[in-house]
Design a protein around this motif. Structure first.
Motif, PDB file in Angstrom:
ATOM      1  N   PRO A   1     -15.727  -8.694   0.981  1.00  0.00           N
ATOM      2  CA  PRO A   1     -15.008  -7.445   0.684  1.00  0.00           C
ATOM      3  C   PRO A   1     -13.532  -7.722   0.378  1.00  0.00           C
ATOM      4  CG  PRO A   1     -16.315  -7.240   2.696  1.00  0.00           C
ATOM      5  CD  PRO A   1     -16.330  -8.677   2.334  1.00  0.00           C
ATOM      6  N   GLN A   2     -12.930  -6.931  -0.527  1.00  0.00           N
ATOM      7  CA  GLN A   2     -11.529  -7.102  -0.927  1.00  0.00           C
ATOM      8  C   GLN A   2     -10.657  -6.046  -0.260  1.00  0.00           C
ATOM      9  OE1 GLN A   2     -10.704  -9.727  -3.010  1.00  0.00           O
ATOM     10  NE2 GLN A   2     -12.865 -10.232  -2.645  1.00  0.00           N
ATOM     11  N   LYS A   3      -9.330  -6.357  -0.078  1.00  0.00           N
ATOM     12  CA  LYS A   3      -8.373  -5.396   0.492  1.00  0.00           C
ATOM     13  C   LYS A   3      -8.156  -4.242  -0.458  1.00  0.00           C
ATOM     14  CE  LYS A   3      -5.658  -8.522   3.385  1.00  0.00           C
ATOM     15  NZ  LYS A   3      -4.287  -9.027   3.687  1.00  0.00           N
ATOM     16  N   GLY A   4      -7.784  -3.146   0.105  1.00  0.00           N
ATOM     17  CA  GLY A   4      -7.444  -2.004  -0.717  1.00  0.00           C
ATOM     18  C   GLY A   4      -6.145  -2.208  -1.477  1.00  0.00           C
ATOM     19  N   GLU A   5      -5.802  -1.282  -2.351  1.00  0.00           N
ATOM     20  CA  GLU A   5      -4.588  -1.374  -3.125  1.00  0.00           C
ATOM     21  C   GLU A   5      -3.368  -1.144  -2.227  1.00  0.00           C
ATOM     22  OE1 GLU A   5      -4.857   1.392  -6.241  1.00  0.00           O
ATOM     23  OE2 GLU A   5      -6.471   0.343  -7.310  1.00  0.00           O
ATOM     24  N   LYS A   6      -2.221  -1.573  -2.704  1.00  0.00           N
ATOM     25  CA  LYS A   6      -0.961  -1.455  -1.951  1.00  0.00           C
ATOM     26  C   LYS A   6      -0.636   0.007  -1.693  1.00  0.00           C
ATOM     27  CE  LYS A   6       3.811  -3.051  -2.057  1.00  0.00           C
ATOM     28  NZ  LYS A   6       4.805  -3.826  -2.842  1.00  0.00           N
ATOM     29  N   GLY A   7      -0.303   0.290  -0.438  1.00  0.00           N
ATOM     30  CA  GLY A   7      -0.013   1.664  -0.076  1.00  0.00           C
ATOM     31  C   GLY A   7       1.278   2.192  -0.703  1.00  0.00           C
ATOM     32  N   GLU A   8       1.460   3.509  -0.636  1.00  0.00           N
ATOM     33  CA  GLU A   8       2.670   4.156  -1.131  1.00  0.00           C
ATOM     34  C   GLU A   8       3.844   3.849  -0.181  1.00  0.00           C
ATOM     35  OE1 GLU A   8       3.004   5.782  -3.867  1.00  0.00           O
ATOM     36  OE2 GLU A   8       0.881   5.560  -4.437  1.00  0.00           O
ATOM     37  N   PRO A   9       5.128   3.916  -0.654  1.00  0.00           N
ATOM     38  CA  PRO A   9       6.286   3.695   0.229  1.00  0.00           C
ATOM     39  C   PRO A   9       6.252   4.628   1.425  1.00  0.00           C
ATOM     40  CG  PRO A   9       6.972   3.776  -2.045  1.00  0.00           C
ATOM     41  CD  PRO A   9       5.512   4.190  -2.045  1.00  0.00           C
ATOM     42  N   GLY A  10       6.656   4.108   2.580  1.00  0.00           N
ATOM     43  CA  GLY A  10       6.660   4.917   3.781  1.00  0.00           C
ATOM     44  C   GLY A  10       7.687   6.042   3.728  1.00  0.00           C
ATOM     45  N   LEU A  11       7.594   6.971   4.676  1.00  0.00           N
ATOM     46  CA  LEU A  11       8.549   8.080   4.759  1.00  0.00           C
ATOM     47  C   LEU A  11       9.901   7.579   5.270  1.00  0.00           C
ATOM     48  CD1 LEU A  11       6.198  10.776   6.348  1.00  0.00           C
ATOM     49  CD2 LEU A  11       6.820  10.477   3.925  1.00  0.00           C
ATOM     50  N   MET A  12      10.916   8.417   5.149  1.00  0.00           N
ATOM     51  CA  MET A  12      12.260   8.070   5.612  1.00  0.00           C
ATOM     52  C   MET A  12      12.248   7.835   7.113  1.00  0.00           C
ATOM     53  SD  MET A  12      15.764  10.268   5.256  1.00  0.00           S
ATOM     54  CE  MET A  12      15.706  10.164   3.487  1.00  0.00           C
ATOM     55  N   GLY A  13      12.898   6.737   7.543  1.00  0.00           N
ATOM     56  CA  GLY A  13      12.910   6.407   8.956  1.00  0.00           C
ATOM     57  C   GLY A  13      13.725   7.388   9.787  1.00  0.00           C
ATOM     58  N   PHE A  14      13.581   7.287  11.133  1.00  0.00           N
ATOM     59  CA  PHE A  14      14.349   8.130  12.051  1.00  0.00           C
ATOM     60  C   PHE A  14      15.808   7.663  12.088  1.00  0.00           C
ATOM     61  CE2 PHE A  14      10.005   8.497  13.691  1.00  0.00           C
ATOM     62  CZ  PHE A  14       9.874   9.877  13.692  1.00  0.00           C
ATOM     63  N   PRO A  15      16.750   8.528  12.536  1.00  0.00           N
ATOM     64  CA  PRO A  15      18.152   8.107  12.630  1.00  0.00           C
ATOM     65  C   PRO A  15      18.311   6.869  13.508  1.00  0.00           C
ATOM     66  CG  PRO A  15      17.967  10.471  12.938  1.00  0.00           C
ATOM     67  CD  PRO A  15      16.572   9.930  12.914  1.00  0.00           C
ATOM     68  N   GLY A  16      19.224   5.959  13.100  1.00  0.00           N
ATOM     69  CA  GLY A  16      19.447   4.730  13.862  1.00  0.00           C
ATOM     70  C   GLY A  16      20.077   5.010  15.218  1.00  0.00           C
ATOM     71  N   LYS A  17      20.077   4.004  16.094  1.00  0.00           N
ATOM     72  CA  LYS A  17      20.686   4.120  17.418  1.00  0.00           C
ATOM     73  C   LYS A  17      22.205   4.161  17.305  1.00  0.00           C
ATOM     74  CE  LYS A  17      16.975   1.658  19.822  1.00  0.00           C
ATOM     75  NZ  LYS A  17      16.655   0.492  20.698  1.00  0.00           N
ATOM     76  N   ARG A  18      22.867   4.619  18.385  1.00  0.00           N
ATOM     77  CA  ARG A  18      24.325   4.692  18.415  1.00  0.00           C
ATOM     78  C   ARG A  18      24.903   3.284  18.265  1.00  0.00           C
ATOM     79  NH1 ARG A  18      28.097   8.293  20.464  1.00  0.00           N
ATOM     80  NH2 ARG A  18      26.467   9.602  21.333  1.00  0.00           N
TER      81      ARG A  18
ATOM     82  N   LEU B   1     -14.176  -1.425   7.268  1.00  0.00           N
ATOM     83  CA  LEU B   1     -13.116  -0.541   7.754  1.00  0.00           C
ATOM     84  C   LEU B   1     -11.872  -1.309   8.175  1.00  0.00           C
ATOM     85  CD1 LEU B   1     -15.224   2.020   9.832  1.00  0.00           C
ATOM     86  CD2 LEU B   1     -14.191   2.339   7.571  1.00  0.00           C
ATOM     87  N   THR B   2     -11.995  -2.550   8.660  1.00  0.00           N
ATOM     88  CA  THR B   2     -10.841  -3.325   9.106  1.00  0.00           C
ATOM     89  C   THR B   2     -10.045  -3.925   7.966  1.00  0.00           C
ATOM     90  OG1 THR B   2     -12.239  -5.291   9.331  1.00  0.00           O
ATOM     91  CG2 THR B   2     -11.974  -3.896  11.291  1.00  0.00           C
ATOM     92  N   LEU B   3     -10.601  -3.913   6.802  1.00  0.00           N
ATOM     93  CA  LEU B   3      -9.886  -4.484   5.649  1.00  0.00           C
ATOM     94  C   LEU B   3      -8.953  -3.428   5.073  1.00  0.00           C
ATOM     95  CD1 LEU B   3     -12.805  -6.428   3.938  1.00  0.00           C
ATOM     96  CD2 LEU B   3     -10.924  -7.346   5.276  1.00  0.00           C
ATOM     97  N   LYS B   4      -7.670  -3.512   5.440  1.00  0.00           N
ATOM     98  CA  LYS B   4      -6.671  -2.567   4.945  1.00  0.00           C
ATOM     99  C   LYS B   4      -5.988  -3.139   3.733  1.00  0.00           C
ATOM    100  CE  LYS B   4      -5.495  -0.582   9.435  1.00  0.00           C
ATOM    101  NZ  LYS B   4      -4.391  -0.305  10.399  1.00  0.00           N
ATOM    102  N   GLY B   5      -5.451  -2.305   2.907  1.00  0.00           N
ATOM    103  CA  GLY B   5      -4.636  -2.755   1.781  1.00  0.00           C
ATOM    104  C   GLY B   5      -3.303  -3.298   2.270  1.00  0.00           C
ATOM    105  N   GLU B   6      -2.515  -3.899   1.386  1.00  0.00           N
ATOM    106  CA  GLU B   6      -1.200  -4.426   1.745  1.00  0.00           C
ATOM    107  C   GLU B   6      -0.274  -3.301   2.183  1.00  0.00           C
ATOM    108  OE1 GLU B   6       0.403  -6.580  -1.445  1.00  0.00           O
ATOM    109  OE2 GLU B   6      -1.208  -8.060  -1.526  1.00  0.00           O
ATOM    110  N   MET B   7       0.618  -3.673   3.062  1.00  0.00           N
ATOM    111  CA  MET B   7       1.581  -2.680   3.557  1.00  0.00           C
ATOM    112  C   MET B   7       2.440  -2.183   2.406  1.00  0.00           C
ATOM    113  SD  MET B   7       4.514  -3.042   6.457  1.00  0.00           S
ATOM    114  CE  MET B   7       3.298  -3.351   7.722  1.00  0.00           C
ATOM    115  N   GLY B   8       2.590  -0.914   2.343  1.00  0.00           N
ATOM    116  CA  GLY B   8       3.431  -0.345   1.295  1.00  0.00           C
ATOM    117  C   GLY B   8       4.887  -0.770   1.451  1.00  0.00           C
ATOM    118  N   ASN B   9       5.714  -0.536   0.413  1.00  0.00           N
ATOM    119  CA  ASN B   9       7.132  -0.862   0.464  1.00  0.00           C
ATOM    120  C   ASN B   9       7.812  -0.110   1.610  1.00  0.00           C
ATOM    121  OD1 ASN B   9       6.898  -2.492  -1.792  1.00  0.00           O
ATOM    122  ND2 ASN B   9       7.322  -0.791  -3.190  1.00  0.00           N
ATOM    123  N   ARG B  10       8.879  -0.715   2.088  1.00  0.00           N
ATOM    124  CA  ARG B  10       9.614  -0.099   3.186  1.00  0.00           C
ATOM    125  C   ARG B  10      10.159   1.257   2.749  1.00  0.00           C
ATOM    126  NH1 ARG B  10      14.472  -2.943   6.696  1.00  0.00           N
ATOM    127  NH2 ARG B  10      14.761  -1.204   8.166  1.00  0.00           N
ATOM    128  N   GLY B  11      10.009   2.233   3.616  1.00  0.00           N
ATOM    129  CA  GLY B  11      10.515   3.564   3.288  1.00  0.00           C
ATOM    130  C   GLY B  11      12.033   3.587   3.137  1.00  0.00           C
TER     131      GLY B  11
END
Length: 521
Positions: free
Chosen positions: A346-363, A68-78
Motif C-alpha cells: 500500500p502507498q501513502k496518501g497525498e500530502k496534507g493541506e497546510p495546518g491552521l494558524m498556531g496558538f499565541p506564543g508564550k510570554r 489505515l496506519t498509512l498516512k500521507g506526508e505531513m502537510g506544510n507548517r501552518g
C-alpha cells in the motif's frame, strides 16, 4: 297578420333578454395563463455505494488495519500564530549623568519696615574717649573717636547705644589712667548698674568690665562714671587718660512673623486681602416640536356602462415552486484496490493541506537592561530663599555675678549666684558650672573686683585650661581674663580658686563671669 305580429313580439322579447344579461354580467375575454413557477430543488443525494473490493496481493488480501496506519506526508507548517503577550520588563538601565545645576534663585526678601530682617541684622561699635579730663560723676561718658560703628547704633556725642536689632549683645570697656577711676555699665535692661573701680596713684593702671545683655528694640546701654572713695584731687588731674567702650551683637532674636493665607500688604506686613469667585452655570433648553401631516386622497372610479368589447384581464400570479426532485440513485460500487504485487504494498496518501494558524506564543523573556540615560537638562532657577533664622538651639550666652561680698573658699568652684543673662539656663547657679548644650567654639571671660591677692583657674571637665593671678594687695582693683574654647555637648566649664581668694561682689565692685557661643559645630 296575427302570425306576423307574434313574430315581432318574440323578437322584442329576445332583445330585452339580451340587454338585461349584458347589464348584469359584463365580462370580457379570459386573460393569458400565468408564468410557470420556479423549478423545484434538486433531490437528495443517493445512498453511498458499496465499498470496493480490497487490493489483492499474491498471497492474499491486504489487512485493512495496515491500510489505515498509512498516512500521507505531513502537510506544510501552518501560518505563524499571533504574537504572544509582551515579555517581562527588562532591568532598569544605568542612571544617566545628572544635568547641570539650575541658576541660583533670587535672594530672599527682607522682613520689616524696609529694613534688614533680624536674622540679617548686625551691630558692632568701638568708641574711644581721648579727653584727658575725668568724666563727671553720675554722668554718661562721651567719646571723641569712633573706630567702628556699623550700622550706626552708637552715638558718640550722647554716649548711648540704642538697640535696633533685638537680641543678645556683649558690652565691655577698658580704661587706662594714673588716678583712681570708677565706671559702671548701665542699661534699661538692668535692674541695677554694674560698677567696677580701680584705685591707683601715679602709675598707669587698666580698669575693665564686661557683661552679656539681652535687649529689646530701642533699649539703651551706656557707660557712666560714679563717685566711690576717690580723692577730690583726682577730678583735677589732666594727664593722659583713655576709655574704650565696645559692643556687638551675638544673636538676634527670632522675629514674630504673622502670615496671612490671603495676601500681602505694603511695608512687609501681612493682612487679609481675600477674594472669592463663584462660578455661574447657565443652562439653555431648546425644545423643537415638529408635526407631520399625512392625508389620503381618495380616488373615485365610476363606470357608467359596460362596453360590448372589454380589454383582456391582468395576467395571473406566478405559479408555486415545483416539488423537490427525486432522490438520486445509489452510487456504483467502488473500484477494487490496486494489486499488491512485486512487494510494492500500500502507498501513502497525498500530502496534507497546510495546518491552521498556531496558538499565541508564550510570554517572552525579560529584555536586556536599557542603556544609560542621557544627561538631564539644566534645572530651572531655584525659588527665592527663605529668610534665615537663628534657632534657639544655636544660641548660648550667660553673664552671672557674685551675689556676696564674702571671699570664696580655697580650691573650690566659684559660684556666681546673681543672674544677669542666662540663655536656656546653660549656667547652673547651684553648681557654678556652664554645661555645653550647643557644640561649638565659645569665649569665656571674667572681670573680678578684689581687695586682696587673687588666683583663679579656668577648667574644662577637670582639665586645667589656664590660670590668672593678681598679687597686688591693699587697694581695690579689677583683674580680668578670657579664653576661647572648643566644647562638645555636655562638657562643663567653670572658674575655680587656688590659694588666693580675694574676690569681692558688691554694687561698687562687681565680679562677673561671662561666656557665649562664637561658632556652632
Amino acid at each position: 297578420m296575427g302570425g306576423y305580429d307574434g313574430l315581432v313580439v318574440l323578437v322584442g322579447v329576445a332583445l330585452l333578454l339580451t340587454t338585461g344579461r349584458c347589464d348584469t354580467s359584463c365580462g370580457g375575454t379570459d386573460g393569458s395563463p400565468g408564468v410557470a413557477g420556479t423549478p423545484g430543488r434538486d433531490g437528495r443525494a443517493g445512498m453511498k455505494g458499496e465499498k470496493g473490493e480490497p487490493a489483492v496481493k499474491a498471497e492474499g488480501p491486504v489487512d485493512e488495519v495496515v491500510l489505515l496506519t498509512l498516512k500521507g506526508e505531513m502537510g506544510n507548517r501552518g501560518l505563524q500564530g499571533v504574537m504572544g503577550p509582551k515579555g517581562y520588563r527588562g532591568d532598569l538601565g544605568a542612571t544617566g549623568r545628572p544635568g547641570q545645576p539650575g541658576r541660583p534663585g533670587p535672594d530672599g526678601k527682607n522682613i520689616g519696615h524696609g529694613q534688614q530682617s533680624a536674622q540679617q541684622g548686625h551691630s558692632a561699635f568701638s568708641a574711644i574717649r581721648t579727653d584727658n579730663s575725668l568724666p563727671r560723676y553720675e554722668q554718661r561718658v562721651t567719646y571723641q573717636t569712633i573706630v567702628v560703628n556699623k550700622p550706626g547704633d552708637f552715638d558718640k556725642n550722647t554716649g548711648y547705644f540704642t538697640c535696633r536689632v533685638p537680641g543678645v549683645y556683649y558690652f565691655s570697656f577698658h580704661s587706662m589712667s594714673k588716678v583712681s577711676m570708677c565706671l559702671r555699665i548701665a542699661s534699661d535692661a538692668l535692674n541695677e548698674k554694674l560698677g567696677f573701680c580701680d584705685y591707683n596713684r601715679n602709675n598707669d593702671q587698666v580698669l575693665s568690665g564686661g557683661v552679656v545683655l539681652q535687649l529689646t528694640a530701642r533699649q539703651k546701654v551706656w557707660l557712666e562714671s560714679f563717685r566711690d572713695q576717690q580723692p577730690s584731687t583726682d577730678q583735677r588731674d589732666t594727664r593722659d587718660k583713655y576709655i574704650i567702650f565696645n559692643g556687638f551683637l551675638l544673636f538676634s532674636n527670632d522675629p514674630e512673623l504673622h502670615f496671612s493665607l490671603c495676601g500681602t500688604g505694603r511695608g512687609g506686613f501681612y493682612f487679609p486681602v481675600c477674594s472669592v469667585r463663584l462660578p455661574i452655570m447657565l443652562h439653555h433648553f431648546v425644545l423643537v416640536i415638529g408635526a407631520l401631516l399625512s392625508f389620503a386622497v381618495p380616488v373615485k372610479v365610476a363606470m357608467e356602462s359596460c362596453p360590448a368589447a372589454a380589454m383582456p384581464g391582468i395576467p395571473g400570479m406566478p405559479g408555486l415552486p415545483g416539488r423537490d426532485g427525486r432522490d438520486g440513485e445509489k452510487g456504483q460500487k467502488g473500484d477494487p484496490g490496486a494489486a499488491w504485487a512485486g512487494g510494492l504494498g500500500p502507498q501513502k496518501g497525498e500530502k496534507g493541506e497546510p495546518g491552521l494558524m498556531g496558538f499565541p506564543g508564550k510570554r517572552g523573556q525579560s529584555g536586556e537592561p536599557g542603556r544609560s540615560g542621557e544627561p538631564g537638562l539644566s534645572g530651572p532657577p531655584g525659588e527665592a530663599g527663605e529668610p534665615g533664622t537663628v534657632g534657639t538651639q544655636d544660641r548660648a550666652a550667660f553673664s552671672v555675678a557674685r551675689g556676696t561680698n564674702e571671699y570664696p573658699e580655697k580650691a573650690s568652684v566659684i559660684r556666681f549666684t546673681k543672674v544677669i543673662t542666662n540663655i536656656n539656663n546653660d549656667y547652673n547657679t547651684e553648681t557654678g558650672r556652664f554645661r555645653c548644650r550647643v557644640p561649638g567654639t565659645y569665649y569665656f571671660v571674667f572681670h573680678a573686683s578684689l581687695e586682696d591677692r587673687l588666683c583663679v583657674v579656668l577648667k574644662l571637665d577637670q582639665t586645667l585650661l589656664t590660670s590668672f593671678c593678681d598679687h597686688r594687695r591693699g587697694r581695690r582693683q579689677v583683674t580680668s581674663g578670657g579664653l576661647a574654647v572648643h566644647l562638645s555637648q555636655d562638657q562643663e566649664v567653670w572658674l575655680e580658686t587656688k590659694d588666693y581668694i580675694g574676690m569681692r561682689g558688691k554694687p561698687t565692685g562687681f565680679s562677673i563671669f561671662s561666656g557665649f557661643l562664637l561658632h556652632p559645630h
